[in-house]
Scaffold this motif. Structure first.
Motif, mmCIF file in Angstrom:
data_model
loop_
_atom_site.group_PDB
_atom_site.id
_atom_site.type_symbol
_atom_site.label_atom_id
_atom_site.label_comp_id
_atom_site.label_asym_id
_atom_site.label_seq_id
_atom_site.Cartn_x
_atom_site.Cartn_y
_atom_site.Cartn_z
ATOM 1 N N THR A 433 0.870 -1.178 0.000
ATOM 2 C CA THR A 433 0.000 0.000 0.000
ATOM 3 C C THR A 433 0.902 1.221 0.000
ATOM 4 O O THR A 433 1.818 1.316 0.832
ATOM 5 N N VAL A 434 0.661 2.145 -0.946
ATOM 6 C CA VAL A 434 1.506 3.334 -1.125
ATOM 7 C C VAL A 434 0.678 4.576 -0.802
ATOM 8 O O VAL A 434 -0.494 4.677 -1.176
ATOM 9 N N MET A 435 1.304 5.477 -0.075
ATOM 10 C CA MET A 435 0.638 6.739 0.281
ATOM 11 C C MET A 435 1.519 7.923 -0.106
ATOM 12 O O MET A 435 2.733 7.902 0.155
ATOM 13 N N PHE A 436 0.912 8.919 -0.735
ATOM 14 C CA PHE A 436 1.548 10.204 -1.009
ATOM 15 C C PHE A 436 0.773 11.271 -0.248
ATOM 16 O O PHE A 436 -0.465 11.280 -0.268
ATOM 17 N N ALA A 437 1.516 12.178 0.434
ATOM 18 C CA ALA A 437 0.871 13.284 1.160
ATOM 19 C C ALA A 437 1.674 14.551 0.895
ATOM 20 O O ALA A 437 2.909 14.527 0.942
ATOM 21 N N ASP A 438 0.961 15.654 0.591
ATOM 22 C CA ASP A 438 1.674 16.929 0.408
ATOM 23 C C ASP A 438 0.825 18.082 0.921
ATOM 24 O O ASP A 438 -0.345 17.929 1.277
ATOM 25 N N LEU A 439 1.486 19.219 1.004
ATOM 26 C CA LEU A 439 0.816 20.443 1.457
ATOM 27 C C LEU A 439 0.126 21.101 0.263
ATOM 28 O O LEU A 439 0.749 21.328 -0.782
ATOM 29 N N GLU A 454 9.692 27.503 5.658
ATOM 30 C CA GLU A 454 10.417 26.305 6.142
ATOM 31 C C GLU A 454 9.854 25.739 7.443
ATOM 32 O O GLU A 454 9.670 24.508 7.559
ATOM 33 N N PRO A 455 9.535 26.535 8.459
ATOM 34 C CA PRO A 455 8.968 25.944 9.685
ATOM 35 C C PRO A 455 7.655 25.202 9.418
ATOM 36 O O PRO A 455 7.397 24.166 10.034
ATOM 37 N N HIS A 456 6.826 25.726 8.501
ATOM 38 C CA HIS A 456 5.559 25.069 8.199
ATOM 39 C C HIS A 456 5.798 23.725 7.487
ATOM 40 O O HIS A 456 5.102 22.739 7.782
ATOM 41 N N LEU A 457 6.769 23.730 6.557
ATOM 42 C CA LEU A 457 7.090 22.467 5.877
ATOM 43 C C LEU A 457 7.666 21.445 6.863
ATOM 44 O O LEU A 457 7.299 20.260 6.832
ATOM 45 N N THR A 458 8.549 21.926 7.736
ATOM 46 C CA THR A 458 9.135 21.020 8.733
ATOM 47 C C THR A 458 8.055 20.442 9.638
ATOM 48 O O THR A 458 8.071 19.241 9.968
ATOM 49 N N ARG A 459 7.126 21.280 10.054
ATOM 50 C CA ARG A 459 6.033 20.788 10.922
ATOM 51 C C ARG A 459 5.221 19.716 10.196
ATOM 52 O O ARG A 459 4.899 18.665 10.759
ATOM 53 N N PHE A 460 4.893 19.952 8.916
ATOM 54 C CA PHE A 460 4.092 18.977 8.168
ATOM 55 C C PHE A 460 4.844 17.653 8.007
ATOM 56 O O PHE A 460 4.293 16.568 8.258
ATOM 57 N N LEU A 461 6.111 17.735 7.605
ATOM 58 C CA LEU A 461 6.872 16.513 7.397
ATOM 59 C C LEU A 461 7.079 15.758 8.708
ATOM 60 O O LEU A 461 7.077 14.516 8.745
ATOM 61 N N THR A 462 7.268 16.493 9.804
ATOM 62 C CA THR A 462 7.421 15.847 11.117
ATOM 63 C C THR A 462 6.146 15.104 11.495
ATOM 64 O O THR A 462 6.192 13.954 11.971
ATOM 65 N N ILE A 463 5.008 15.747 11.284
ATOM 66 C CA ILE A 463 3.725 15.092 11.580
ATOM 67 C C ILE A 463 3.547 13.852 10.717
ATOM 68 O O ILE A 463 3.143 12.782 11.197
ATOM 69 N N ALA A 464 3.855 13.972 9.419
ATOM 70 C CA ALA A 464 3.656 12.852 8.500
ATOM 71 C C ALA A 464 4.553 11.669 8.864
ATOM 72 O O ALA A 464 4.108 10.511 8.901
ATOM 73 N N VAL A 465 5.829 11.950 9.126
ATOM 74 C CA VAL A 465 6.762 10.873 9.458
ATOM 75 C C VAL A 465 6.330 10.175 10.751
ATOM 76 O O VAL A 465 6.359 8.940 10.852
ATOM 77 N N ALA A 466 5.924 10.955 11.756
ATOM 78 C CA ALA A 466 5.506 10.357 13.026
ATOM 79 C C ALA A 466 4.289 9.469 12.835
ATOM 80 O O ALA A 466 4.216 8.355 13.388
ATOM 81 N N VAL A 475 8.993 5.373 5.421
ATOM 82 C CA VAL A 475 9.089 6.613 4.641
ATOM 83 C C VAL A 475 10.073 6.366 3.509
ATOM 84 O O VAL A 475 11.259 6.151 3.740
ATOM 85 N N ASP A 476 9.542 6.407 2.278
ATOM 86 C CA ASP A 476 10.385 6.106 1.123
ATOM 87 C C ASP A 476 11.255 7.298 0.769
ATOM 88 O O ASP A 476 12.474 7.176 0.661
ATOM 89 N N LYS A 477 10.639 8.456 0.626
ATOM 90 C CA LYS A 477 11.414 9.642 0.231
ATOM 91 C C LYS A 477 10.572 10.890 0.443
ATOM 92 O O LYS A 477 9.341 10.832 0.622
ATOM 93 N N ALA A 482 6.160 16.979 -0.520
ATOM 94 C CA ALA A 482 5.409 15.723 -0.424
ATOM 95 C C ALA A 482 6.274 14.650 0.229
ATOM 96 O O ALA A 482 7.509 14.696 0.193
ATOM 97 N N VAL A 483 5.593 13.653 0.817
ATOM 98 C CA VAL A 483 6.259 12.505 1.416
ATOM 99 C C VAL A 483 5.624 11.244 0.845
ATOM 100 O O VAL A 483 4.407 11.173 0.663
ATOM 101 N N MET A 484 6.461 10.259 0.523
ATOM 102 C CA MET A 484 5.984 8.974 0.009
ATOM 103 C C MET A 484 6.282 7.902 1.051
ATOM 104 O O MET A 484 7.384 7.823 1.582
#
Length: 640
Positions: A433-439, A454-466, A475-477, A482-484
């Motif tokens: 199962t593959v998921m893509f998420a972006d702002l 940058e702080p907003h992107l960091t917050r989003f990626l931190t939430i997504a990774v967690a 987390v592929d990349k 976006a995060v895959m």
């Protein structure tokens, strides 16, 4: 696979060295002791056999000379065989002078018999059996005398009848037929059952056959001779005839003289060992060791005797000679074991202090490096310079990897290390199962906020990774904003689709729990596309540079479902394939068919609504029917 610890190896090597040395000494000593014992037993057997041979030879010579004396006196007519008084005096005198002889007798051609007999209680009998018709009992006269110093004392006379016929006795028949002395072994003599060896010889007086003289030695006398030997404790001697019959023994079992080895009781373990040796060896002369459950090894020897193919068998338990040696060997074994225990305790102490504990700490440090838990790596000073230097090198390695780890996708590296995947190009097809998420609107937001985004992107990626890690995803990349992520690879997960959906709901919830990035961004704060299917999973790239990722149509469709979410005005879009995997229709809402770039046919898509958008059987704001209050929050329902 079990791998021993260093302390265990050191203890094992030390114990092996101590025990092998002790075992070698023990074997050398035991072999030398065994050879000495065998030599002693062989010497004793030779002495015993020599003594028995000499005794038997003397007895045979005595019997031969006595027989010849009687025959010569009768032959020369010095005393007539019918001269009762002189005949009795002759037999009595010879019998008193030769204690080894049991019988001196004479058989007449008419079946009469006269003889002198030395009884077992030390008395002397004069036995006379008269003539009778065939089939009738013969008259018996028995005069009993008690020897006194220089003379004999008459005690009683017994008259009876006897069935003994000298003419039918083997000693008489064989003596009559040949002119030479003849030896026979018989069990019956005129006095009844009395096993004995008999020498008989034909007597001719003035050219006329007058009878057969006989001289007998009781086999009881042979047993007494064996009992008089200085045999080892528990040792026994047996005299066997050519048929294996036991003629004499140094110690009868339970006071009973057995005729064959099979007649000895099972409790007579020495006789049992001798019987086994005789049965296993057909030769008359041998020396073997027979194992015995109660006595241990038993030395059994067989040697020939100078009479009628007789042989002497001796059986001597090894314990008779080796008990003290074995006791000393056991003492040495105890001392060696004590030394080994002391050496082992010393080895344990030194091994733990010098090797085991420092190496165990180093192994923990290496394991932490392998897991990329670099913050737990510490330098632990040790006594040995080599191990201390290795600890310092590990600390320096951890510091360098900590800096480098900031550029490494550790959430991908850890599963690869744990899964034991070999780092070389290649992959395999598997269900994922593959998921893509972006702002949403990140490009416009970057133009508006500049470096402030940058702080907003960091917050989003931190939430997504967690959220992805919380559901066991990889987390592929990162692709810009976006995060895959993928599930069911590299580790297997039966509910991979449900895990991806829960992670998507968690990302959306976390993004709505915080403040909006900019004014007007409250409704849509994230866009997520999820698809399930077969993809090529593995190390993609070249031999110099690899990337563990998933490729294929399943991945492409998941990426393009993010645009479908934008087109439909929702935050999460699932494909029909993911819906079939999670089997969670009640917590999703169908969005119909969507045309996706690169797909020839429209794709069925669905969404997961937010809890605060639900109403009792009404619309969710997008014109679609909700389904009522009975629905649960998507993330909660997906965990069922």
């Amino acid at each position: 696979m079990y791998r021993p610890k260093l302390a265990q190896v050191i203890i094992f090597i030390l114990m092996l060295a101590v025990l092998s040395t002790a075992a070698l000494i023990h074997l050398i000593w035991q072999r030398a002791a065994g050879e000495n014992i065998e030599a002693i037993v062989g010497s004793l057997d030779a002495q015993t056999a020599g003594s028995v041979r000499n005794d038997l030879s003397r007895t045979l010579a005595l019997v031969t000379s006595t027989t010849e004396v009687v025959r010569s006196i009768f032959f020369q007519g010095a005393i007539g065989a019918d001269d009762e008084v002189k005949r009795e005096f002759l037999f009595l005198s010879l019998l008193r002078e030769q204690p080894a002889i049991a019988w001196i007798g004479f058989g007449f051609p008419d079946g009469r018999f006269f003889g002198s007999h030395a009884t077992a209680d030390g008395r002397i009998e004069m036995v006379e059996i008269g003539a009778a018709e065939a089939g009738e009992l013969r008259p018996l006269r028995r005069d009993r005398y008690r020897p006194i110093p220089g003379d004999i004392f008459f005690e009683e006379r017994v008259k009876a009848e006897s069935a003994y016929v000298a003419l039918g006795a083997p000693w008489y028949r064989l003596g009559k037929e040949t002119g030479e002395p003849v030896w026979t072994v018989t069990n019956v003599l005129p006095n009844g059952f009395e096993p004995a060896m008999v020498l008989s010889k034909r007597v001719v007086t003035f050219g006329k056959f007058t009878g057969v003289v006989m001289v007998a030695v009781s086999l009881r006398r042979l047993s007494e001779a064996l009992q008089g030997l200085e045999l080892p404790v528990l040792g026994k001697a047996f005299v066997l005839d050519e048929r294996g019959q036991v003629l004499a023994t140094s110690q009868p079992s339970d006071g009973v003289m057995a005729a064959h080895f099979s007649d000895f009781p099972a409790s007579d373990t020495v006789a049992t060992a001798a019987a086994e040796a005789v049965a296993a060896n057909k030769a008359d002369v041998f020396r073997v060791v027979v194992p015995n459950a109660l006595l241990g090894p038993v030395f059994v020897s067989s040697s020939s005797l100078p009479f009628e193919n007789w042989r002497l068998v001796t059986a001597t338990p090894r314990s008779t000679f080796a008990s003290r040696i074995d006791e000393n060997i056991r003492r040495i074994a105890i001392v060696v074991l004590a030394m080994a225990a002391l050496a082992a305790a010393t080895a344990v102490a030194f091994a733990n202090f010098l090797f085991a504990r420092p190496l165990a700490r180093l192994a923990e440090q290496l394991s932490a490096v392998e897991r990329f838990s670099l913050e737990s790596v510490r330098h632990h000073p040790t006594f040995l310079a080599e191990l201390n230097g290795l600890s310092e090198a590990l600390k320096r390695m951890a510091v360098g990897l900590s800096a480098f780890a900031r550029y490494m996708p550790l959430d991908v590296v850890r599963p690869l290390v744990e899964g034991g995947i070999e780092p070389k190009p290649g992959g395999e097809l598997c269900e994922v199962t593959v998921m893509f998420a972006d702002l949403p609107g990140f490009t416009e937001l970057t133009e508006r906020l500049g470096p402030g985004v940058e702080p907003h992107l960091t917050r989003f990626l931190t939430i997504a990774v967690a959220a992805i890690h919380a559901e066991g995803g990889t987390v592929d990349k990162f692709i810009g904003d976006a995060v895959m992520a993928i599930w069911n690879a590299p580790g297997k997960q039966a509910d991979h689709a449900a895990r991806a959906c829960r992670a998507a709901v968690a990302i959306r919830t976390a993004m709505h729990d915080g403040p909006a990035i900019a004014a007007g961004e409250d409704a849509i704060r994230v866009r997520i596309g999820i698809n399930s299917g077969t993809a090529l999973i593995g190390n993609i790239g070249s031999a110099e540079r690899l990337s563990y990722t998933a490729i294929g149509d399943t991945v492409n469709l998941a990426s393009r479902l993010v645009n479908v979410a934008k087109e439909r005005g929702v935050e999460i879009v699932l494909s029909d394939a993911t819906m079939r995997e999670i089997e969670a229709g009640p917590v999703t809402r169908p969005l119909g068919l969507a045309a996706v770039r690169g797909k020839a046919k429209p794709v069925g898509v669905h969404t997961i609504d937010q809890l605060n958008a639900r109403s009792a059987g009404g619309s969710d704001g997008n014109g679609d029917y909700d389904g009522g209050d009975a629905r649960l929050h998507a993330a909660q329902a997906l965990r069922r």
